[in-house]
Design a protein around this motif. Structure first.
Motif, PDB file in Angstrom:
ATOM      1  N   ILE A 126       0.807  -1.221   0.000  1.00 41.82           N
ATOM      2  CA  ILE A 126       0.000   0.000   0.000  1.00 41.82           C
ATOM      3  C   ILE A 126       0.844   1.276   0.000  1.00 41.82           C
ATOM      4  CG2 ILE A 126      -2.070  -1.038   1.024  1.00 41.82           C
ATOM      5  CD1 ILE A 126      -1.126   0.033   3.758  1.00 41.82           C
ATOM      6  N   GLY A 127       2.091   1.165  -0.428  1.00 39.57           N
ATOM      7  CA  GLY A 127       2.909   2.365  -0.567  1.00 39.57           C
ATOM      8  C   GLY A 127       3.493   2.900   0.725  1.00 39.57           C
ATOM      9  N   ALA A 128       3.247   2.218   1.830  1.00 36.54           N
ATOM     10  CA  ALA A 128       3.676   2.762   3.125  1.00 36.54           C
ATOM     11  C   ALA A 128       5.128   2.443   3.454  1.00 36.54           C
ATOM     12  CB  ALA A 128       2.764   2.228   4.236  1.00 36.54           C
ATOM     13  N   CYS A 129       5.576   1.224   3.154  1.00 33.36           N
ATOM     14  CA  CYS A 129       6.875   0.777   3.680  1.00 33.36           C
ATOM     15  C   CYS A 129       8.043   1.211   2.824  1.00 33.36           C
ATOM     16  CB  CYS A 129       6.888  -0.738   3.858  1.00 33.36           C
ATOM     17  SG  CYS A 129       7.030  -1.644   2.298  1.00 33.36           S
TER      18      CYS A 129
END
Lengths: 84, 449, 390
Positions: free
Chosen positions: A48-51
């Motif tokens: 989800i693009g977070a890490c």
């Protein structure tokens, strides 16, 4: 290179319409996304693009593979392999 | 003065609910999402021709209703665009990746609905390729309609592991095992607390029946304590409740230790002024309670924004009871799934365990930093230890770093946000996006429906 | 000489100046307590550009102090205290126009005249030494023997190396005085605290304490840090500074650029492989916020000089509120109306460079030893209103 493929380290990777770069690489059994900016192996992780762990260079721009739609003809390399 | 009434960031249940309600009340709404479709993580949509993953009919119906409602609303969309923050002049900043530039919108109100991130407790080897989060594995299944390949192990804590296992099995590749540190089946009647929550219960029973039908090994009271490379595979070291060790050879492992708000770096909720927007967080990024609560909180946020913009009394109360019910349900689940060995002690991990992957900072680095002059603030841990300094901006290490600091210094009130603070860019921003003549001001580049 | 073992000193402010003063005093056996309204390196020190440099300075007392400051960084790096925290490197001042080239040539002569090692580089020389530079750069001035240090890292080193007690969230409200008016300590939000001497090193927080709100100016600087770009970083042999910066600092009369913001472009390749990019100089900004307009302008100017930065990601933006003095010189010395109160503040953008050398000088003053640095030009007595009786 077929019409529906992009280049990962100069190797053609097929994809389906709408698929992310990460999904296409996973389907091709590519799990090690090469050296990141610290030289450690990048990899798909959170989806989800977070890490930021799946960061790759897409036509010279750093992008999260999990967020970026695959498109025919893209040249994709590990983030840390860029000559910048 | 203002370009828009409202910018809603995030196309998951909270963002869709907020955007729909505000648009229905006549406000001019722009919805921003980092992907090219609505749905967020929980309702990630399959690509054309892909087989949808197994889910309960309740969840399917919730999505149908959300989607139908926003289809009938006059919302403007800006897809493939990442929320960057709200700057000191009150501009809402968005990296529009379709245009390759930063867009600056003057909005009267901003609803931030950027969801949750998974908690992942560090274990030796958690940074290796082939290690993903269970949620990461799940969204890819939702997108592609295919199960991950090879021998896959699911490990950690919580009900998501069962859901992912059942979905994998239904797509034709059941996991090797589920390693679960809690033991929800053994607990004396605590599960009865779920009885009033029909939708969650239906989800749980549906997934459990999948586990049973596919004979998936659900090893409760077991922990995954380390991962290592083993040729082209991974060696996963397990510790059973009785202390027995076991090593499994696998191709991929999916970790999951719960979820938390994706609130890193976000601007605080604030009342609007003549120059600054009204800001409210909505859904899991306010409080991580899942899809049902997020949708309700999106309605709540819409009511708050509408009250501000129209200077009328707030009618948010209707949502609050429902959110409270979801909070109670999540508390029941947390009790059911409590690790049988107690909360993990991160300071007991091997010293060389990576805590901050982006900056390659290890447990020993944090112990050394905190071993000297006593309690350090979150800011000092960040600056002097480089924990949370990297590209994920603390999303996967701020919680763990704060927990380690608290274990080393009992009584410390340190929490993740003490390390991460509040500042833009909330995500790394390509410098190329800033190289126009000036930050692109609002224009017609967002797509009207 | 005072017997140092029985001496107790309170230092107000745990920025780089306060921490340096504490380090040198504690090493001499003084009992030192630092009081900070927030925590170590919480203000200007924690959001500084870290330049340890004379490249943009004109001859005079501040340059002399800066040269001594650089020498002390080197010495403390050799001793181990700053090892790995001080990055030795050149600064390259770059010209992109004939006007800037003239300014650069004049500036080179001035720097040489005070003994700074410099070399003028033609565009061909530059291309050979400094591949990432834009073709628009027509000349460069290499200023040798400079460096970079990160303010909060230096403070952490100083505090870890000496027995200094730091009280956080401790705000000093006034001086404590006996019946004769002699300062005996300070009154804080935690109550009164006694000391033989007090050092005021609390930046803008010094203004009310010493009665000089009209002397000190809060000046904001916005700064940026990128993600790592190891290859680009390795190809940069030093920091770069736009020649326009010299002009905007008024090095040549009549050519000052009209700019409300006071943009001055600096790109510093950090030891991590990241870049620090600056910055603005704003009188208006009381709040440490960043705005897209300034951030974009700073980055556009940086990319003009180093086009490869366009392919790097911005990781962090931050702003520091620095303390400037109306006559552009810091305040360092004994407070005129008290023989045991000292002040050291007003360094604006030079705090990282001048912090350690100032701390050493103040410690020498407190201990009644001979002072290495010529403090006369920085004397607090030049402002009549400055004092503890305010």
């Amino acid at each position: 290179m077929t019409e529906r493929s992009f280049l990962w380290n100069d190797q053609p990777i097929a994809f389906r319409d709408g698929e992310s770069i990460a999904a296409a690489l996973a389907a091709a059994n590519v799990r090690d996304l090469g050296p990141d900016l610290l030289g450690q192996p990048a990899r798909y992780f959170c989806g989800i693009g977070a890490c930021q762990a799946c960061l790759v260079s897409v036509d010279g721009v750093l992008r999260e593979a999990c967020l970026t739609p695959a498109r025919a003809g893209l040249a994709i390399t590990p983030a840390g392999a860029r000559h910048v | 003065m203002f370009d828009r009434d409202v910018v809603v960031v995030g196309g998951g249940p909270a963002g869709i609910a907020a955007a729909t309600a505000l648009s229905q009340r006549g406000f001019d709404v722009e919805l921003v999402d980092q992907r090219a479709q609505l749905g967020g993580a929980i309702y990630r949509q399959p690509i054309a021709g892909a087989r949808p993953v197994k889910q309960s009919r309740f969840a399917a119906r919730r999505w149908q209703h959300l989607h139908a409602a926003i289809q009938h609303a006059a919302v403007t969309y800006r897809f493939s665009s990442v929320f960057v923050g709200v700057d000191g002049h009150g501009n809402t900043l968005i990296e529009d990746r379709n245009q390759g530039r930063l867009v600056s919108v003057r909005a009267r109100a901003v609803v931030i609905a950027v969801g949750a991130v998974e908690k992942v407790i560090p274990r030796p080897g958690w940074d290796l390729p082939g290690v993903v989060t269970a949620g990461g594995l799940q969204v890819m299944m939702k997108e592609t309609g295919t199960a991950p390949q090879g021998r896959v192990l699911l490990a950690g804590n919580g009900p998501l592991l069962i859901a992912v296992a059942a979905q994998m099995a239904a797509l034709g590749n059941a996991p090797v095992a589920i390693i679960e540190s809690g033991n929800p089946m053994a607990i004396n009647g605590n599960g009865l607390g779920l009885l009033p929550h029909a939708e969650l219960l239906a989800d749980a029973l549906g997934y459990l029946s999948g586990i049973v039908r596919h004979r998936i090994s659900w090893r409760r009271g077991t922990e995954l304590i380390a991962l290592d490379r083993a040729g082209s595979q991974l060696a996963a070291e397990l510790r059973h409740a009785d202390g027995r060790r076991e090593t499994l050879l696998i191709d991929q492992v999916a970790l999951h230790d719960g979820i938390r708000s994706n609130n890193f770096g976000l601007p605080a909720d604030q009342a609007g002024t003549t120059t600054m927007p009204f800001i409210t967080r909505a859904g899991d990024c306010r409080e991580a309670l899942g899809a049902i609560a997020s949708q309700l909180d999106g309605m709540r946020a819409a009511a708050d924004v509408a009250a501000y913009l129209s200077r009328k009394p707030n009618d948010a109360a209707a949502s609050l009871d429902g959110i409270a019910r979801q909070r109670a349900a999540q508390a029941v689940l947390a009790t059911m799934f409590a690790p049988i060995a107690g909360p993990p002690r991160l300071t007991a991990l091997p010293d060389e365990t990576i805590v901050c992957r982006c900056e390659r900072r290890r447990l020993q680095d944090l112990k050394l930093l905190l071993g000297g002059t006593g309690a350090l603030s979150g800011r000092e841990i960040k600056h002097n230890g480089r924990f949370t300094m990297g590209a994920c901006q603390g999303r996967f290490c701020a919680d763990n770093s704060a927990r380690i600091a608290c274990e080393l210094n009992p009584g410390s009130p340190l929490v993740a946000s003490d390390l991460t603070g509040s500042r833009w860019p909330v995500r790394p921003l390509p410098i190329s996006a800033l190289l126009g003549d000036e930050p692109a001001h609002h224009d017609q580049s967002a797509r009207d429906q | 000489m005072v017997s140092t073992s029985s001496l107790s000193v309170i230092i107000i402010g745990c920025g780089i100046v306060g921490a340096s003063t504490a380090y040198f005093l504690a090493r001499a056996g003084v009992q030192v307590e630092i009081l900070d309204a927030i925590e170590p390196a919480a203000q200007a020190t924690g959001s500084a550009d870290g330049a340890v440099s004379v490249a943009s300075k004109r001859p005079g007392p501040v340059m002399n102090a800066a040269l001594a400051g650089i020498a002390l960084y080197r010495e403390l790096a050799v001793q181990g205290l700053f090892e790995g925290a001080f990055k030795s490197r050149s600064t390259f001042v770059l010209a992109s126009s004939p006007v800037e080239r003239e300014v650069l040539e004049a500036h080179a002569a001035v720097l040489r005249s005070v003994g700074v090692r410099v070399e003028m580089l033609t565009s061909t020389d530059l291309r050979a030494r400094f591949a990432p530079l834009s073709d628009a750069v027509i000349m460069g001035l290499e200023v040798f023997d400079e460096g970079h240090a990160i303010g909060y890292q230096i403070v952490h080193r100083l505090l870890s190396a000496a027995p200094v007690n730091v009280r956080r969230n401790c705000r000093v409200e006034s001086f404590l005085r006996d019946g004769n008016g002699r300062v005996t300590g300070v009154v804080t939000n935690h109550g009164p605290m006694l000391a033989d001497a007090v050092v005021v090193a609390s930046g803008n927080g010094s203004a009310d304490l010493l009665g000089i709100p009209d002397v000190l100016i809060a000046r904001k600087g916005q700064l940026l840090v990128t993600e790592r770009a190891p290859a680009l970083n390795a190809a940069m042999p030093g920091a770069i500074m736009s020649g326009r910066y010299l002009i905007s600092k008024g090095m040549q009369a009549g050519t000052a650029l009209a700019s409300d913001r006071g943009y001055g472009t600096v790109v510093d390749p950090l030891a991590t492989g990241q870049f620090l990019i600056g910055g603005t100089r704003e009188d208006s900004g009381e709040k440490a916020t960043n705005d897209a307009e300034a951030v974009a302008e700073v980055l556009r100017r940086a990319v003009e000089m180093v086009p490869g930065l366009a392919g790097v990601r911005l990781l962090r933006a931050f702003a520091g509120i620095r303390t400037a003095v109306i006559d552009s010189k810091p305040l360092i010395g004994r407070v005129p109306d008290a023989d045991n109160v000292y002040v050291a503040t007003g360094f604006e953008g030079d705090g990282i460079c001048l912090g350690p050398v100032t701390g050493k000088a103040i410690s020498q003053l407190v201990l009644d030893r001979s002072v290495d640095l010529d403090l006369a030009p920085f004397s607090p007595a030049r402002f009549a209103q400055l004092g503890v009786a305010a």
